[in-house]
Design a protein around this motif. Structure first.
Motif, PDB file in Angstrom:
ATOM      1  N   MET A 117      33.829  32.396  43.247  1.00 41.58           N
ATOM      2  CA  MET A 117      34.814  32.351  44.288  1.00 41.58           C
ATOM      3  C   MET A 117      34.219  31.632  45.679  1.00 41.58           C
ATOM      4  O   MET A 117      35.028  30.801  46.115  1.00 41.58           O
ATOM      5  CB  MET A 117      35.155  33.626  44.573  1.00 41.58           C
ATOM      6  CG  MET A 117      36.027  34.454  43.662  1.00 41.58           C
ATOM      7  SD  MET A 117      37.837  33.490  43.576  1.00 41.58           S
ATOM      8  CE  MET A 117      38.373  34.276  42.207  1.00 41.58           C
ATOM      9  N   SER A 118      32.836  31.967  45.888  1.00 44.95           N
ATOM     10  CA  SER A 118      32.380  31.274  47.122  1.00 44.95           C
ATOM     11  C   SER A 118      32.116  29.620  46.658  1.00 44.95           C
ATOM     12  O   SER A 118      32.209  28.808  47.529  1.00 44.95           O
ATOM     13  CB  SER A 118      30.914  31.960  47.203  1.00 44.95           C
ATOM     14  OG  SER A 118      31.019  33.278  47.725  1.00 44.95           O
ATOM     15  N   THR A 131      34.839  35.645  54.413  1.00 48.79           N
ATOM     16  CA  THR A 131      35.801  36.076  53.186  1.00 48.79           C
ATOM     17  C   THR A 131      35.050  37.309  52.394  1.00 48.79           C
ATOM     18  O   THR A 131      35.747  37.800  51.350  1.00 48.79           O
ATOM     19  CB  THR A 131      36.060  35.043  52.111  1.00 48.79           C
ATOM     20  OG1 THR A 131      34.920  34.262  51.975  1.00 48.79           O
ATOM     21  CG2 THR A 131      36.995  34.108  52.942  1.00 48.79           C
ATOM     22  N   GLY A 147      31.853  36.498  42.346  1.00 54.05           N
ATOM     23  CA  GLY A 147      31.757  36.326  43.709  1.00 54.05           C
ATOM     24  C   GLY A 147      30.963  34.933  43.863  1.00 54.05           C
ATOM     25  O   GLY A 147      31.253  34.110  45.073  1.00 54.05           O
ATOM     26  N   MET A 206      36.634  39.758  49.744  1.00 59.00           N
ATOM     27  CA  MET A 206      36.335  39.959  48.260  1.00 59.00           C
ATOM     28  C   MET A 206      35.526  41.195  47.999  1.00 59.00           C
ATOM     29  O   MET A 206      36.068  41.614  46.655  1.00 59.00           O
ATOM     30  CB  MET A 206      35.236  38.792  47.927  1.00 59.00           C
ATOM     31  CG  MET A 206      36.253  37.535  48.070  1.00 59.00           C
ATOM     32  SD  MET A 206      34.986  35.983  47.298  1.00 59.00           S
ATOM     33  CE  MET A 206      33.857  35.947  48.308  1.00 59.00           C
ATOM     34  N   LEU A 254      41.440  36.245  43.857  1.00 48.78           N
ATOM     35  CA  LEU A 254      40.550  37.212  43.343  1.00 48.78           C
ATOM     36  C   LEU A 254      41.321  38.468  42.982  1.00 48.78           C
ATOM     37  O   LEU A 254      40.973  39.253  41.832  1.00 48.78           O
ATOM     38  CB  LEU A 254      39.414  37.785  44.605  1.00 48.78           C
ATOM     39  CG  LEU A 254      38.501  38.909  44.043  1.00 48.78           C
ATOM     40  CD1 LEU A 254      37.428  38.428  43.022  1.00 48.78           C
ATOM     41  CD2 LEU A 254      37.659  39.190  45.418  1.00 48.78           C
ATOM     42  N   ALA A 309      40.506  34.249  48.769  1.00 47.82           N
ATOM     43  CA  ALA A 309      40.001  35.632  48.512  1.00 47.82           C
ATOM     44  C   ALA A 309      41.007  36.816  48.359  1.00 47.82           C
ATOM     45  O   ALA A 309      40.577  37.670  47.813  1.00 47.82           O
ATOM     46  CB  ALA A 309      39.239  35.935  49.896  1.00 47.82           C
TER      47      ALA A 309
END
Length: 162
Positions: free
Chosen positions: A107-108, A146, A104, A150, A73, A69
């Motif tokens: 990343m998740s 997180t 998003g 983010m 990112l 995160a």
């Protein structure tokens, strides 16, 4: 919806498959630390080692997700800003909203993968068995934790590009 799917596919390949250092620091390094500090550099009774392994598993899950995160990112967004990808996307008819949404989601998904892999390593090295409820609660708590980080990274990039 098709545009979002294409953007997710593009970002997954670009972030995860084409960037080994990203994969190394967010997934492989926490796994390596976990094995190193629970199997190699550990002392005490068997019960103490097991308690430490369980606690350290949680620490490495949080570490992995926070690295993703905060640094993953940030690095990705900064590189996209320097290469003017975000500017180019903002000039298209669809805008950059799908880009941010797909980042998003990717990343998740990587965070979930990291959590699953860390739990698998804990199971294989120390026979730490988390129930389905415990596993899902770890995923939910870590992902929700997180999201603000983010969001701050995306907000910073948005403010710098205007």
């Amino acid at each position: 919806m098709k545009t979002l799917g294409y953007q997710i596919s593009f970002n997954t390949k670009r972030i995860f498959l084409r960037n080994f250092s990203y994969s190394f620091f967010t997934i492989l390094m926490p796994i390596g630390f976990y094995v190193l500090f629970t199997k190699v550099l550990v002392s005490g009774t068997a019960a103490q080692e097991l308690v430490f392994a369980k606690q350290y598993l949680g620490s490495m899950i949080v570490y992995s997700v926070l690295i993703n995160a905060m640094f993953g990112l940030g690095q990705i967004m900064q590189g996209d800003r320097q290469q003017e990808l975000i500017l180019a996307l903002s000039l298209t008819p669809k805008g950059a909203k799908y880009y941010y949404l797909s980042i998003g989601i990717v990343m998740s998904a990587i965070n979930i993968l990291s959590i699953i892999l860390m739990q698998l390593v804990g199971r294989l090295t120390w026979q730490i068995n988390l129930s389905i409820t415990e596993s899902l609660s770890v995923v939910i708590v870590v992902i929700l934790g997180t999201l603000p980080l983010m969001g701050l990274g995306i907000l910073r990039v948005c403010l710098e590009t205007k």
